[in-house]
Every structure is written in C-alpha cells, then in structure tokens.
Design an enzyme around this catalytic site. Structure first.
Site, PDB file in Angstrom:
ATOM      1  N   HIS A  86       0.819  -1.219   0.000  1.00 21.83           N
ATOM      2  CA  HIS A  86       0.000   0.000   0.000  1.00 21.83           C
ATOM      3  C   HIS A  86       0.849   1.265   0.000  1.00 21.83           C
ATOM      4  O   HIS A  86       0.331   2.343  -0.283  1.00 21.83           O
ATOM      5  CB  HIS A  86      -1.066  -0.017   1.104  1.00 21.83           C
ATOM      6  CG  HIS A  86      -0.598   0.186   2.502  1.00 21.83           C
ATOM      7  ND1 HIS A  86      -0.311  -0.846   3.372  1.00 21.83           N
ATOM      8  CD2 HIS A  86      -0.395   1.324   3.214  1.00 21.83           C
ATOM      9  CE1 HIS A  86       0.047  -0.364   4.545  1.00 21.83           C
ATOM     10  NE2 HIS A  86       0.007   0.950   4.483  1.00 21.83           N
ATOM     11  N   ASP A 221       1.221  -7.787   2.049  1.00 24.19           N
ATOM     12  CA  ASP A 221       1.301  -6.337   1.833  1.00 24.19           C
ATOM     13  C   ASP A 221       2.751  -5.858   1.697  1.00 24.19           C
ATOM     14  O   ASP A 221       3.305  -5.239   2.595  1.00 24.19           O
ATOM     15  CB  ASP A 221       0.597  -5.632   2.999  1.00 24.19           C
ATOM     16  CG  ASP A 221       0.268  -4.176   2.683  1.00 24.19           C
ATOM     17  OD1 ASP A 221       0.848  -3.631   1.729  1.00 24.19           O
ATOM     18  OD2 ASP A 221      -0.548  -3.589   3.411  1.00 24.19           O
ATOM     19  N   SER A 649       3.922   2.144   8.406  1.00 21.27           N
ATOM     20  CA  SER A 649       3.647   1.191   7.327  1.00 21.27           C
ATOM     21  C   SER A 649       4.926   0.893   6.562  1.00 21.27           C
ATOM     22  O   SER A 649       5.606   1.808   6.115  1.00 21.27           O
ATOM     23  CB  SER A 649       2.626   1.773   6.351  1.00 21.27           C
ATOM     24  OG  SER A 649       1.345   1.630   6.872  1.00 21.27           O
TER      25      SER A 649
HETATM   26  N1  ARG Z   1      -4.672   0.112   7.189  1.00 16.53           N
HETATM   27  C1  ARG Z   1      -3.388   0.094   6.571  1.00 16.53           C
HETATM   28  C2  ARG Z   1      -2.528   1.213   7.108  1.00 16.53           C
HETATM   29  O1  ARG Z   1      -3.008   2.284   7.332  1.00 16.53           O
HETATM   30  C3  ARG Z   1      -3.439   0.322   5.115  1.00 16.53           C
HETATM   31  C4  ARG Z   1      -4.056  -0.715   4.335  1.00 16.53           C
HETATM   32  C5  ARG Z   1      -4.216  -0.304   2.904  1.00 16.53           C
HETATM   33  N2  ARG Z   1      -5.196  -1.141   2.343  1.00 16.53           N
HETATM   34  C6  ARG Z   1      -6.465  -0.790   2.033  1.00 16.53           C
HETATM   35  N3  ARG Z   1      -7.289  -1.733   1.896  1.00 16.53           N
HETATM   36  N4  ARG Z   1      -6.850   0.438   1.893  1.00 16.53           N
HETATM   37  O2  ARG Z   1      -1.340   1.065   7.231  1.00 16.53           O
END
Ligand code: ARG
Length: 714
Positions: A86, A221, A649
C-alpha cells in the site's frame, strides 16, 4: 523552560527499568540512556551502538523514510528497499494500463534494466539526531505566546542552515512533548528510486477494505524498490546510468521464524499520535469530527466505486485515491467506535482529576483544566468548519483544479517570472496526479452535489456561507435538495474546470478574466473566503491556546510522575518501539496460506478475496521452498505488541539479533483508539511474515535473482 528539559532528562534516567507494557515510540538517540536495559531484558542481543550510531554503520542506516508517508528498509547491499504494497500502490497503479496491468498481474524486474523509475519518489536516510532543546528554548525566553511559533521557525531555520552547510544533507527540526523538547534530524535524500517488483494486488491487498484494520489477516502487503546513486555512490537525480546504491547497512532476513514471547522491535517513521490529548478533545473527536469525516469520505467512495465498477481503465486510474480515502474512512469510523468502547473519555477524565488534585496548590497548573474547558467550549460549535472545507468543499477534483489555478493566478499577480515558471511546472505535475476522464468527471459532479447537501444539512444555518442561501433562493427555495442539483448542473455545464481541454487551455494561457468569471472558481472562492474571514482566526486562536495548554499539561504530568518514562508523540520523525511477538485474545498468532484459500472460497465472487490461480496451484502442491513452518504450512501474517501508527507502514519488524522477521502493515480494529490512548490489552501490530514475502518473490514471482542479493539466515 530550560529547567524542565534538564528535569526531563533526570526523570527518564531514574526510570530506566520502569518501562511497562510495550508502549512508546522512542527517539533512537536516547535508547542507550533510557531503554537499553529494558530491551535487553526482553531479549535484545545487539549493543546500543548497533541500533544507532553516527560514526559507524548501524541499524538506522538500513531504515528509510519512504516518500514522506511510509517507512522502508534496505535488505541488500545493492540498495534494495522493502516496503508495503500500500506504500508502493500509487507507483504501481501509475505504471499500469489495461494493456500492461501490473497492479492486477504483479511485476518482477528480471534485471536492473527492467526496473521502473518513479519520478517524484524519494527516500531519506537519517544521518544524525541532535537534541536542540537548549538552543531553541534559550531563544524562547520572554517570547509572547502569540509570537512563539514564528520565533521557533526562525531558530529552526538557523539550525537547519548550519546543519546543511557544505554538505548534501537536508535537515528538519521537530517539537517533542508539545514544546517541552526539540530535536534536529539530518537526512540524506535519494531521488532516483525504481520499482523492482510487487505481487498482484489480489495478494498485496488481499481482503481489501473488508479486512483492512482487522485481525486475523491474510495480506501479502509488500512491494520492492531500489535506490540508485551516481557512480560515486552519492545521491543524485534520475539518470539512466546511475547505479544501485551501496548502503552502510542492510538487514539480514531471518527465515527461521519466531515464537510467542520473542523480542521484536520496529524502526520507522510513525506519523501522528496525540497521547496527551485532553478529555474534551476526545469528546469532540468521537462526537463531531470523526463522524463528519466518515460521512464526507463516504460520498467520494460511493461515487468513485460506481464508475470503477464499469471500466478497467477507470478502475486503474482511481484505485490509488480510492484506497487511501477508504483507508482513513475506515480509520475514523474505527477510532470513534473504539474511543467509546474503550472508554477513553473516562480514562482522560480520571487522569485530569488526579492532575487537578496534585495541581491544587500549584499556581502554574491549577487553572489549566478550567482553561482547557473554556477553550474547547469556544471551539466546539465551529469544529466542523475546517473539516467541511478540507474533506468536503475542496474534495472534488473540480475544486482541486480551481485551487491550482488560483495558486498560479496569485503567483502571476506577484510578477516574479522565475516563480511563475516554477509554479507552472509544479502544477502541471499536480494536475497529472488528478486523473481526468469523462467518467471521473461524472463521479466528480455527484461528489460536488452530495457534499453541498451535507453542508446544507449539517452546518448550522448561521454559520453557512452566503452563497448557500443564494443558491437555494435562486434555484428552488421550496426544495433545497433540488436547488443544489440545479446549481451543480449549472457549475459543471459552465466551468472550464469540468472539461479537460478547456482546463488545459487555461493553464497554457492563464488569463485572470476567464478565471474570475468561472462558476467553479466563484464557488470555491466563496467558501474559502468565508472560512478565512469568519472561522480561521478563531481556529488559529484555538490551536494556539490548546497547544500552550498541552505543553503545560505535559510539563506538569512529568513533574507529577517523576518515575514515569515519558515518550514524545509521533511526529513523522524516526522512532524505535520494542516489545514481543504476541497473540491477541482467542485469535491465532500466525495466519497461513491454507486460511487464505478458505477465505477465498468462502467469499467467492467478492473481488476483494480473489486470488491468482497460480497461488492456488502452489498451495495445492505445497510448493513453498524453504519458507514453510515446521508444521508444513506457509506463514502469512503475525502479531506483535509494538506501539506503531500510520507512517510505520512498511517498517521492518526486527528480531533480537537485528534480522528482519516481517513488515508492519496495520493495526487491529479493537485498538483503533490507539493514537489517543495506548491500551496494552488491545493494541497489536499486524505484520506480514518475511517468509511469505520471500516465497512470493522467489517461488510465486519466479525471481530468485532478487532473493540472491539478500542475506538469508536459516
Ligand atoms: N490500514 C493500513 C494502514 O493504514 C493500510 C491498508 C491499505 N489497504 C487498504 N485496503 N486500503 O497502514
């Protein structure tokens, strides 16, 4: 002020062993002094110098600030960078088309020549950290609260100039503890970054928005990039003959696995937390701000989804914006829900009561909480204003085009030819970022219309822009909904910013008259002026007061709890958080590929749970190479109890010997209140297992040449 800083140092020193839970995002420079013993006790085998050192290579040299919003880590001596899928999403989507759809199919460069340059992408590596609290605070003596921010900027500027004189570095100063301490960070930035590979998004984003922010999780991811430097291994702009950067350090890969209770630390760039927030701030967040953001984002998501479902090209163009708006749409919904469920308001009230009791006889502190109450009381009634501008009125692309045009027009008015040329170049890039297509314009019109309806219904009538009343009166005074629809039709039929060719023509020949008479321009300007003239001064005043109160509150809390080990809120500066591999409630510690297949079958027909046939085949034949666990299953994701937030992230999850065991990529739903209150019982970090990453590159992606660059520990 100076005194508090010395006091702070002593407090932290006294409480070396006081670390409870695994809360805290610590400044690497201070680890040796304040955290090292606790880390050792949990299983760290490295020396403090191996974590952070300025003169010799250390872990910090393998940690990169990834494009300003994520973290990455260097995992080969040829500058290979690992981060989340992401985090690379935008670059992957931007290089995808219906003909060469690497977002859906995945991509692995077979050699350096196939790696894809990503213009505008950058990474930065920290060179050193300096405590500049004395330098800043000595300049703040006697400075009035209202001049404080400007004075701080002035000192920052001086220190940054000093730190970057005669070298290629960049520097940043950061306030800690809401202004009870200050630090300088010196970076080397690299601007030639190339995409090396990514799995198909059905793996990299498996579970989509449904599983986002949730455990158990089954997402691969990750994506990979490479830093390029010039022939002298120095940072340089993109050039075809640049070569892979040779780092001072790269993280070895531990494919032996881990078990519950093992030491785990996460090094990275957490974005924002507000752990010392007041009770009243929590209340406004849960009751007003978060629900408003969710409602406004809903509009964009629904309108985009409708078009994305009709056409691959549109889906590819909107995917990245959709994912990022959806990510924080769900975040804010979860934050409001969990702040309530975890009773964070009550916790804050309790803390404030204890503070009030302690502060009773102390003149520096005993008015603080009543001041806090009255400050929030003034802000509360207007707290929707800024949200409705940023997440509402300015959200449609048409408003963004207008904002860009306004910026160019304002620069032109000032007459500086060089600035005009530079702004024009910048805006050309910015416009490219906003994908245009007639179907996207249709979504945009729906967004524009629905947001005005929300504004009309939810902003108190006496706070609304005069234009709103004029629209209703002009188009249909007995049916506001209908009036807004007609007004939207009018704006989109007559604005140059709803038509790509007309808009481009304006940017090529930016005539002020054509701008000033444009209905979209008039629309945005009306809202912007209304906000700037009527509300901005009040919002600024609120921010100034509340940050001064926050500063005093933290200073008081430190005096009140001399044994507690305090850590500063996240502010996008480099931090380290340590803890252990730890399951959550009844759920498994590690998920595996069998479960991916089951989830896929259970949700058949739902594109969020699609998986490539090749993955199903490899699962069937159990072709996992040396990446399977002892039980023969292929690990996918796992949990630790580390304290992270957005910005972390892509951060490496590192074992006690400095080897990567996974990448942090999310937090769990039950701890969505975590930016305001750390709850050790609920808070977990969701990590993708490095063995899944290696399997996906080596076996699924058939790119063993990339694995060969790395140092695997079996
Ligand atoms: N929740 C994750 C984060 O903020 C990001 C995931 C991105 N994926 C998505 N389905 N929008 O690090």
């Amino acid at each position: 002020m100076k005194k508090i800083y010395y006091m702070l140092a002593t407090i932290l020193l006294l409480s070396n062993f006081a670390a409870k839970a695994d809360e805290g995002m610590w400044i690497p420079l201070l680890l040796k002094k304040y955290n090292y013993e606790a880390m050792k006790a949990k299983g760290l085998k490295l020396t403090p110098e191996q974590l952070y050192d300025v003169n010799n290579s250390s872990l910090k040299d393998a940690i990169v600030w990834f494009n300003g919003g994520c973290t990455g880590e260097i995992i080969s001596m040829e500058g290979l960078v690992l981060t989340n899928h992401h985090c690379g999403y935008d670059a992957i989507a931007a290089n995808s088309s219906p003909q060469n759809n690497i977002l859906d199919s995945g991509f692995w460069a077979k050699n350096h020549g196939q790696e894809i340059p990503v213009p505008g992408m950058w990474v930065s590596i920290v060179q050193r950290i300096e405590d500049i609290s004395d330098k800043v605070m000595s300049e703040l003596k006697g400075v009035d609260e209202k001049d404080r921010a400007a004075k701080i900027q002035e000192v920052y500027k001086k220190l940054i100039t000093e730190a970057t004189k005669g070298n290629t570095y960049e520097a940043q100063c950061r306030e800690m503890f809401k202004g009870n301490a200050y630090y300088l960070f010196v970076f080397q930035r690299y601007n030639d970054i190339r995409l090396v590979g990514a799995p198909p998004q059905s793996i990299g984003k498996f579970g989509g928005e449904t599983d986002n922010w949730m455990w158990p999780r089954h997402t691969g991811d990750f994506s990979m990039f490479r830093i390029y430097a010039n022939k002298e291994n120095k940072a340089a702009g993109y050039a075809p003959d640049n070569v892979p950067y040779q780092p001072k350090h790269s993280l070895p890969i531990n494919i032996k696995g881990y078990k519950k209770g093992d030491f785990a630390m996460i090094y990275g760039f957490p974005g924002r937390t507000n752990r010392y927030e007041f009770s009243k701030g929590v209340q406004i967040t849960t009751d007003i701000i978060d629900p408003a953001i969710v409602a406004l984002r809903d509009v964009r998501l629904n309108a985009w989804k409708e078009q994305m479902n009709k056409d691959v090209d549109i889906r590819l163009k909107l995917s990245s914006d959709f994912a990022s708006v959806a990510n924080y749409w769900k975040y804010y919904a979860g934050e409001a829900e969990q702040l309530k469920k975890n009773k964070v308001y009550d916790i804050k009230i309790k803390e404030e009561l204890a503070f009030a009791k302690w502060a009773k006889e102390k003149t520096e502190y005993n008015k603080l909480l009543s001041d806090m109450d009255s400050t929030f009381a003034v802000f509360k009634p207007i707290s929707l204003q800024r949200i409705y501008i940023n997440e509402g009125i300015l959200a449609p692309n048409i408003s963004k085009y207008v904002s860009y045009a306004t910026a160019l027009d304002e620069t032109i008015q000032k007459g500086d030819a060089k600035k005009i040329a530079a702004t024009r170049e910048q805006l050309k890039e910015a416009i490219k970022e906003l994908p245009y297509a007639p179907m996207i314009a249709m979504a945009d019109k729906r967004i524009f219309d629905s947001i005005l309806v929300l504004y009309y219904n939810n902003i108190p009538k006496d706070q609304q822009v005069a234009l709103m009343g004029e629209i209703i009166n002009k188009y249909n005074s007995s049916n506001p909904r209908e009036a807004i629809r007609m007004y939207t039709d009018y704006v989109f039929a007559n604005s140059i910013f709803s038509d790509e060719a007309l808009m481009q023509a304006w940017f090529n020949n930016p005539r002020p008259a054509a701008l000033k008479n444009d209905p979209a321009y008039i629309h945005v300007k009306a809202f912007r002026d209304h906000y700037i003239n009527t509300f901005k001064p009040k919002v600024d005043k609120f921010n100034e007061s509340i940050s001064a109160l926050g500063r005093i509150y933290i200073k008081g809390l430190m005096e009140m709890n001399p044994k507690r080990n305090f850590y500063p809120d996240a502010n996008s500066s480099v931090r380290l958080t340590y803890g252990t591999v730890k399951p959550y409630m009844k759920y498994p510690l590690i998920t595996n590929l069998d479960e991916v297949v089951v989830k896929h079958q259970k949700n058949s027909g739902n594109p969020e749970f699609n998986v490539p046939q090749r993955l199903l085949d490899l699962h069937k034949s159990k072709t996992y190479g040396h990446y399977a666990m002892k039980d023969g299953k292929l690990p996918v994701a796992f949990l630790t109890d580390n304290d992270i937030t957005g910005g972390n992230s892509g951060s490496p999850v590192i074992d006690g010997e400095g080897r990567i065991i996974g990448l942090a990529f999310d937090g769990n739903w039950e701890a969505m209140s975590g930016n305001i209150h750390f709850d050790p019982a609920n808070k977990r970090t969701i990590c993708v297992d490095i063995r899944y990453v290696m399997f996906l590159i080596d076996i699924y992606g058939e790119a063993p040449h990339i694995v060969k660059e790395m140092k695997l520990v079996e």
